[in-house]
Design an enzyme around this catalytic site. Structure first.
Site, PDB file in Angstrom:
ATOM      1  N   MET A  67      28.969  41.099  -8.046  1.00  0.00           N
ATOM      2  CA  MET A  67      27.575  40.685  -8.149  1.00  0.00           C
ATOM      3  C   MET A  67      27.152  39.977  -6.866  1.00  0.00           C
ATOM      4  SD  MET A  67      25.592  38.412 -10.989  1.00  0.00           S
ATOM      5  CE  MET A  67      25.910  36.884 -10.145  1.00  0.00           C
ATOM      6  N   PRO A  68      26.763  40.766  -5.863  1.00  0.00           N
ATOM      7  CA  PRO A  68      26.285  40.135  -4.629  1.00  0.00           C
ATOM      8  C   PRO A  68      24.958  39.411  -4.853  1.00  0.00           C
ATOM      9  CG  PRO A  68      26.028  42.522  -4.510  1.00  0.00           C
ATOM     10  CD  PRO A  68      26.739  42.224  -5.789  1.00  0.00           C
ATOM     11  N   HIS A  69      24.816  38.272  -4.189  1.00  0.00           N
ATOM     12  CA  HIS A  69      23.570  37.504  -4.251  1.00  0.00           C
ATOM     13  C   HIS A  69      23.550  36.547  -3.069  1.00  0.00           C
ATOM     14  CE1 HIS A  69      26.682  35.362  -6.468  1.00  0.00           C
ATOM     15  NE2 HIS A  69      26.082  34.233  -6.112  1.00  0.00           N
ATOM     16  N   ALA A  70      22.397  35.949  -2.844  1.00  0.00           N
ATOM     17  CA  ALA A  70      22.244  34.970  -1.765  1.00  0.00           C
ATOM     18  C   ALA A  70      21.242  33.918  -2.240  1.00  0.00           C
ATOM     19  CB  ALA A  70      21.765  35.652  -0.480  1.00  0.00           C
TER      20      ALA A  70
END
Length: 155
Positions: A67-70
Site C-alpha cells: 500500500m504505497p502512500h505519501a
C-alpha cells in the site's frame, strides 16, 4: 468522492495487468487512475516511490499486498484509493513478491484513518487476499471487496 465503500472502490480505479518491469512501475501504474481523476499530482507518485527508497518495504502490509502512500502535502488533491492487481508478482527492494497494490491518497488524518479501515477490511486475512487474487473479473473483484468492507462495518 463519497464516503461509502463502493464509491472508493469503483471500476475506474481498478486495473488488472499481467506483469510490470519493477516495483517503481507498479506504483506509477497503480497511481495512474488517481492522477487521471485529479485526486493526486505527479509529485505524489514521486513521493511514494521516494518513501520506499528511503524506508524500505514498509508498504508491504501483509504478504502479497503493498500500500504505497505519501503525506498529503506531497500532492494530494482529494481522497481516493486505486488498486492494481498483477498476475505475475513484482519484487520489492527486499525481495518480497507483491500481487496487489493499493494506492492510498488522503487529504487529512481523519480520511486517512477511515480509508485505512476499509483497506484493512479487504486484506486483514490471508484467505481474503487469496480469493481476490484468484478473480479474473473486475465486477466480481469489486463485489467481493465491497462485501468484505460491509461485513467489517456490520461487526
Amino acid at each position: 468522492m463519497g464516503e461509502i465503500g463502493g464509491a472508493y472502490f469503483s471500476e475506474r480505479f481498478l486495473q488488472f495487468v499481467s506483469e510490470v518491469d519493477d516495483w517503481q512501475e507498479a506504483i506509477r501504474l497503480a497511481a495512474q487512475p488517481l492522477l487521471e481523476e485529479k485526486i493526486i499530482e505527479n509529485s505524489y507518485i514521486d513521493a511514494m516511490i521516494q518513501n520506499v527508497l528511503d524506508m524500505g518495504d514498509y508498504i508491504i502490509l501483509v504478504p502479497k499486498v503493498a500500500m504505497p502512500h505519501a503525506r498529503p502535502e506531497a500532492g494530494t488533491l482529494d481522497n481516493g484509493v486505486s488498486i492494481l492487481k498483477l498476475e505475475k508478482p513484482v519484487q520489492f527492494k527486499q525481495g518480497e513478491e507483491v500481487f496487489l497494490i493499493l494506492c492510498l491518497a488522503t487529504k487529512d488524518n481523519s480520511h486517512h484513518l477511515r480509508l485505512l479501515q476499509k483497506v484493512s477490511a479487504i486484506i486483514d486475512e490471508e484467505e481474503k487476499v487469496e480469493k481476490l487474487l484468484h478473480l479474473r473479473n473486475k465486477t466480481a473483484f469489486l463485489t467481493l471487496v465491497n462485501q468484505y468492507i460491509q461485513e467489517e462495518e456490520e461487526e
